[in-house]
Design a protein around this motif. Structure first.
Motif, PDB file in Angstrom:
ATOM      1  N   ALA A 355       0.812  -1.230   0.000  1.00 46.97           N
ATOM      2  CA  ALA A 355       0.000   0.000   0.000  1.00 46.97           C
ATOM      3  C   ALA A 355       0.834   1.262   0.000  1.00 46.97           C
ATOM      4  O   ALA A 355       0.348   2.326  -0.417  1.00 46.97           O
ATOM      5  CB  ALA A 355      -0.929   0.003   1.217  1.00 46.97           C
ATOM      6  N   GLN A 356       2.077   1.177   0.453  1.00 49.62           N
ATOM      7  CA  GLN A 356       2.935   2.369   0.520  1.00 49.62           C
ATOM      8  C   GLN A 356       3.633   2.670  -0.809  1.00 49.62           C
ATOM      9  O   GLN A 356       4.298   3.700  -0.931  1.00 49.62           O
ATOM     10  CB  GLN A 356       3.987   2.199   1.626  1.00 49.62           C
ATOM     11  N   TYR A 357       3.470   1.794  -1.794  1.00 51.08           N
ATOM     12  CA  TYR A 357       4.171   1.987  -3.064  1.00 51.08           C
ATOM     13  C   TYR A 357       3.203   1.967  -4.245  1.00 51.08           C
ATOM     14  O   TYR A 357       3.486   1.386  -5.292  1.00 51.08           O
ATOM     15  CB  TYR A 357       5.260   0.917  -3.217  1.00 51.08           C
ATOM     16  N   THR A 358       2.081   2.624  -4.071  1.00 49.02           N
ATOM     17  CA  THR A 358       1.116   2.795  -5.153  1.00 49.02           C
ATOM     18  C   THR A 358       1.345   4.143  -5.829  1.00 49.02           C
ATOM     19  O   THR A 358       2.029   5.020  -5.293  1.00 49.02           O
ATOM     20  CB  THR A 358      -0.313   2.748  -4.602  1.00 49.02           C
ATOM     21  N   ASP A 359       0.747   4.323  -6.992  1.00 49.14           N
ATOM     22  CA  ASP A 359       0.833   5.630  -7.663  1.00 49.14           C
ATOM     23  C   ASP A 359       0.250   6.720  -6.769  1.00 49.14           C
ATOM     24  O   ASP A 359       0.796   7.829  -6.695  1.00 49.14           O
ATOM     25  CB  ASP A 359       0.075   5.592  -8.988  1.00 49.14           C
ATOM     26  N   ALA A 360      -0.849   6.392  -6.091  1.00 42.59           N
ATOM     27  CA  ALA A 360      -1.496   7.390  -5.242  1.00 42.59           C
ATOM     28  C   ALA A 360      -0.594   7.815  -4.096  1.00 42.59           C
ATOM     29  O   ALA A 360      -0.475   9.009  -3.783  1.00 42.59           O
ATOM     30  CB  ALA A 360      -2.816   6.835  -4.699  1.00 42.59           C
ATOM     31  N   ARG A 361       0.066   6.851  -3.454  1.00 39.71           N
ATOM     32  CA  ARG A 361       0.926   7.203  -2.323  1.00 39.71           C
ATOM     33  C   ARG A 361       2.174   7.942  -2.794  1.00 39.71           C
ATOM     34  O   ARG A 361       2.705   8.800  -2.070  1.00 39.71           O
ATOM     35  CB  ARG A 361       1.321   5.929  -1.566  1.00 39.71           C
ATOM     36  N   ALA A 362       2.632   7.636  -3.994  1.00 41.05           N
ATOM     37  CA  ALA A 362       3.809   8.329  -4.527  1.00 41.05           C
ATOM     38  C   ALA A 362       3.557   9.815  -4.710  1.00 41.05           C
ATOM     39  O   ALA A 362       4.485  10.631  -4.639  1.00 41.05           O
ATOM     40  CB  ALA A 362       4.238   7.701  -5.850  1.00 41.05           C
ATOM     41  N   GLY A 363       2.283  10.185  -4.951  1.00 42.65           N
ATOM     42  CA  GLY A 363       1.961  11.599  -5.157  1.00 42.65           C
ATOM     43  C   GLY A 363       1.179  12.233  -4.030  1.00 42.65           C
ATOM     44  O   GLY A 363       0.694  13.368  -4.169  1.00 42.65           O
ATOM     45  N   ALA A 364       1.063  11.550  -2.892  1.00 42.76           N
ATOM     46  CA  ALA A 364       0.262  12.074  -1.782  1.00 42.76           C
ATOM     47  C   ALA A 364       0.905  13.306  -1.154  1.00 42.76           C
ATOM     48  O   ALA A 364       2.127  13.373  -1.000  1.00 42.76           O
ATOM     49  CB  ALA A 364       0.072  10.983  -0.729  1.00 42.76           C
ATOM     50  N   ALA A 365       0.070  14.258  -0.758  1.00 43.97           N
ATOM     51  CA  ALA A 365       0.565  15.539  -0.240  1.00 43.97           C
ATOM     52  C   ALA A 365       1.412  15.366   1.014  1.00 43.97           C
ATOM     53  O   ALA A 365       2.464  16.019   1.170  1.00 43.97           O
ATOM     54  CB  ALA A 365      -0.613  16.478   0.041  1.00 43.97           C
ATOM     55  N   ASP A 366       0.982  14.511   1.955  1.00 43.07           N
ATOM     56  CA  ASP A 366       1.749  14.353   3.194  1.00 43.07           C
ATOM     57  C   ASP A 366       3.108  13.719   2.930  1.00 43.07           C
ATOM     58  O   ASP A 366       4.110  14.081   3.575  1.00 43.07           O
ATOM     59  CB  ASP A 366       0.960  13.544   4.231  1.00 43.07           C
ATOM     60  N   VAL A 367       3.166  12.799   1.957  1.00 41.34           N
ATOM     61  CA  VAL A 367       4.442  12.170   1.614  1.00 41.34           C
ATOM     62  C   VAL A 367       5.372  13.184   0.942  1.00 41.34           C
ATOM     63  O   VAL A 367       6.564  13.274   1.269  1.00 41.34           O
ATOM     64  CB  VAL A 367       4.226  10.956   0.702  1.00 41.34           C
ATOM     65  N   LEU A 368       4.824  13.962   0.011  1.00 43.83           N
ATOM     66  CA  LEU A 368       5.637  14.972  -0.674  1.00 43.83           C
ATOM     67  C   LEU A 368       6.210  15.977   0.311  1.00 43.83           C
ATOM     68  O   LEU A 368       7.376  16.387   0.213  1.00 43.83           O
ATOM     69  CB  LEU A 368       4.803  15.688  -1.734  1.00 43.83           C
ATOM     70  N   ALA A 369       5.413  16.366   1.289  1.00 44.58           N
ATOM     71  CA  ALA A 369       5.877  17.338   2.283  1.00 44.58           C
ATOM     72  C   ALA A 369       6.974  16.746   3.166  1.00 44.58           C
ATOM     73  O   ALA A 369       7.974  17.415   3.472  1.00 44.58           O
ATOM     74  CB  ALA A 369       4.703  17.801   3.141  1.00 44.58           C
ATOM     75  N   PHE A 370       6.817  15.499   3.558  1.00 50.62           N
ATOM     76  CA  PHE A 370       7.796  14.900   4.462  1.00 50.62           C
ATOM     77  C   PHE A 370       9.103  14.572   3.740  1.00 50.62           C
ATOM     78  O   PHE A 370      10.179  14.602   4.352  1.00 50.62           O
ATOM     79  CB  PHE A 370       7.217  13.636   5.108  1.00 50.62           C
ATOM     80  N   ARG A 371       9.026  14.269   2.452  1.00 47.68           N
ATOM     81  CA  ARG A 371      10.248  13.980   1.692  1.00 47.68           C
ATOM     82  C   ARG A 371      11.257  15.113   1.804  1.00 47.68           C
ATOM     83  O   ARG A 371      12.463  14.884   1.836  1.00 47.68           O
ATOM     84  CB  ARG A 371       9.916  13.760   0.207  1.00 47.68           C
ATOM     85  N   ARG A 372      10.766  16.340   1.852  1.00 52.72           N
ATOM     86  CA  ARG A 372      11.667  17.494   1.895  1.00 52.72           C
ATOM     87  C   ARG A 372      12.405  17.599   3.222  1.00 52.72           C
ATOM     88  O   ARG A 372      13.365  18.364   3.342  1.00 52.72           O
ATOM     89  CB  ARG A 372      10.874  18.779   1.622  1.00 52.72           C
ATOM     90  N   LYS A 373      11.972  16.839   4.206  1.00 47.83           N
ATOM     91  CA  LYS A 373      12.624  16.866   5.519  1.00 47.83           C
ATOM     92  C   LYS A 373      13.757  15.839   5.634  1.00 47.83           C
ATOM     93  O   LYS A 373      14.465  15.798   6.648  1.00 47.83           O
ATOM     94  CB  LYS A 373      11.591  16.594   6.622  1.00 47.83           C
ATOM     95  N   ILE A 374      13.904  14.992   4.618  1.00 47.77           N
ATOM     96  CA  ILE A 374      14.883  13.906   4.669  1.00 47.77           C
ATOM     97  C   ILE A 374      16.231  14.372   4.120  1.00 47.77           C
ATOM     98  O   ILE A 374      16.303  14.908   3.016  1.00 47.77           O
ATOM     99  CB  ILE A 374      14.404  12.691   3.850  1.00 47.77           C
ATOM    100  N   GLU A 375      17.286  14.180   4.897  1.00 45.87           N
ATOM    101  CA  GLU A 375      18.647  14.476   4.442  1.00 45.87           C
ATOM    102  C   GLU A 375      19.474  13.200   4.543  1.00 45.87           C
ATOM    103  O   GLU A 375      19.507  12.553   5.592  1.00 45.87           O
ATOM    104  CB  GLU A 375      19.258  15.605   5.288  1.00 45.87           C
ATOM    105  N   VAL A 376      20.131  12.865   3.440  1.00 42.80           N
ATOM    106  CA  VAL A 376      20.822  11.576   3.344  1.00 42.80           C
ATOM    107  C   VAL A 376      22.329  11.782   3.240  1.00 42.80           C
ATOM    108  O   VAL A 376      22.802  12.634   2.488  1.00 42.80           O
ATOM    109  CB  VAL A 376      20.336  10.787   2.111  1.00 42.80           C
ATOM    110  N   SER A 377      23.070  10.996   4.013  1.00 43.41           N
ATOM    111  CA  SER A 377      24.524  10.954   3.881  1.00 43.41           C
ATOM    112  C   SER A 377      24.949   9.488   3.847  1.00 43.41           C
ATOM    113  O   SER A 377      24.229   8.607   4.323  1.00 43.41           O
ATOM    114  CB  SER A 377      25.206  11.673   5.045  1.00 43.41           C
TER     115      SER A 377
END
Length: 460
Positions: A355-377
């Protein structure tokens, strides 16, 4: 007087290492009775997990396109396609469909012992098709499954830079695994097994560029079909090089910048690669699993509302960024290879399942907003199954979640009970609970099955 010229070493001049032949001889001679009980049990686990993954993908739109295309081009009704209501395709077409289904959701098993290989999708798809070609019992299927695993993984270990060349190993090594396993299932002799490996290897293909598309899982299906085709040809006398793996222009040399041919036969019969297989609790690229475990831990332990999270610092092995560094996935399939997406849904939903890897979840507003908080090293000191997540809240609080070994790996394995829960959840997409439990019960006693067609019939 001119100096004598150096002896020319032609591209296919024999090396005489005998690596492919040693592997083929081992496979031709392998019997169910030779297998340790732990390896037999791992075979049951592998079959259970793969069948569940295939059933879970049976309703995916990708399969409709593939099956409609087979219908339009014509395919003899010979071998069944799982979860499709009794649909049958040609003996070489059914492995394409079943192999693609098994790998489509990126939920299938992954061997990480020197390779990153989804062995079961191409291998079992080939074996189940050929089990319609001639009666096969569970014991022979297990021996063939183990054989194919040895061939595919060992070929990959002998070609350590194979992945670096951009090849998708499930398509390339998967063809070798399927060819070897299919040859064992058909009871071929050592020479014929050698040729089946060679015929499969010469068809091997699949490019990493196609990650996140329908083609990635097609690689598994085509590898399955190539392997079945190779064994059928070898059974009729079709030949290949006897040094297809180690030869001067053999697989491990042209598909890899470095070659270690001694690894092909090292410890044959003493170490079984199937016993080092891993299973996925999360439906995405396996290198993402450590960080997903960390984010799910933060979801439960920190409990900070998403809008109160300032940022999340992720430390991962460099391989994770190399394979899954998709910042802005535009589809569910592509999101399976996005660190930012996986970290976000794992924290927001406390899960990383289908359920976390559907087209709908890929474009969901809450997911898009949280992605910007992720910093990877990246951390060179980390193993591939290791990660660390640090959450910093707006109010200054910090929470850390280190993961030493991702769940589902050899060092942190899924229990039989957990694997069965995964299977039942996956199978429920295509089968009712009673049928799903019947399939599971039959697979847990796989060596007692006298005709694999009876088991496959439960999955249609």
């Amino acid at each position: 007087m001119s100096a004598p010229s150096a002896r020319t070493e032609y591209g296919v001049a024999a090396l005489g290492l005998g690596a492919t032949r040693k592997l083929a001889s081992f496979i031709a001679d392998l019997r169910f009775e030779d297998l340790p009980s732990a390896v037999v049990h791992e075979a049951r686990r592998g079959v259970l997990d793969w069948v569940g993954c295939a059933l879970a993908a049976s309703r995916h739109p990708t399969m409709r396109i593939l099956l409609d295309t087979f219908a339009a081009t014509g395919s003899a009704a010979v071998a069944p396609v799982l979860g499709q209501g009794g649909l049958r395709l040609g003996l070489l077409d059914a492995p394409v469909a079943n192999g693609q289904m098994g790998h489509l959701l990126d939920f299938d098993d992954t061997h990480m012992g020197g390779v990153v290989l989804h062995t079961s999708s191409p291998l079992l798809a080939a074996l189940l098709a050929l089990a319609e070609h001639r009666p096969v019992g569970g014991r022979d299927l297990i021996a063939a499954y183990v054989s194919g695993f040895e061939a595919g993984v060992r070929a990959g270990q002998a070609a350590p830079a194979h992945h670096d060349g951009g090849w998708h190993l499930t398509g390339t090594l998967g063809a070798i695994a399927a060819g070897a396993g299919a040859a064992r299932l058909l009871g071929l002799d050592a020479t014929q097994v050698t040729h089946a490996i060679g015929i499969a290897a010469t068809q091997a293909g699949g490019m990493q560029q196609n990650r996140g598309t329908m083609c990635k899982s097609l690689h598994a299906g085509k590898a399955a079909s190539s392997g079945a085709f190779a064994a059928l040809l070898a059974a009729r006398g079709f030949n290949s090089s006897d040094e297809i793996l180690e030869g001067r222009r053999g697989f491990i040399r042209i598909y890899s910048g470095t070659a270690e041919p001694d690894r092909i036969a090292d410890g044959l019969g003493e170490r079984f690669e199937l016993s080092r297989n891993g299973y996925k609790p999360h439906a995405c690229g396996v290198v993402l699993h450590p960080l997903i475990d960390a984010m799910i831990a933060l979801h439960h332990e920190a409990g900070v509302p998403a809008d109160q999270v300032l940022r999340v610092d992720l430390e991962v092995h460099p391989h994770a960024v190399k394979i899954t560094g998709v910042d802005d996935p535009g589809s569910g399939l592509m999101s399976k290879f996005s660190i930012n997406h996986s970290a976000s849904v794992a924290y927001l939903d406390g899960a990383a399942g289908i359920a976390q890897y559907t087209d709908a979840r890929a474009g969901a507003a809450d997911v898009l907003a949280f992605r910007r908080k992720i910093e990877v090293s990246t951390a060179e000191r980390f193993r591939k199954d290791q990660a660390k997540a640090t959450l910093i809240a707006i109010d200054g609080r910090r929470f850390e979640a280190p993961v030493a070994h991702a769940s589902g790996t050899v060092d942190n394995p899924m229990s039989d009970a957990a694997l069965e829960r995964k299977f039942l959840g996956n199978a429920a997409i295509a089968r009712d609970e009673a049928r799903a439990r019947a399939i599971a019960d039959r697979i847990w006693s796989l060596e007692e099955v006298t005709d694999m067609r009876d088991l496959v019939a439960l999955c249609l």
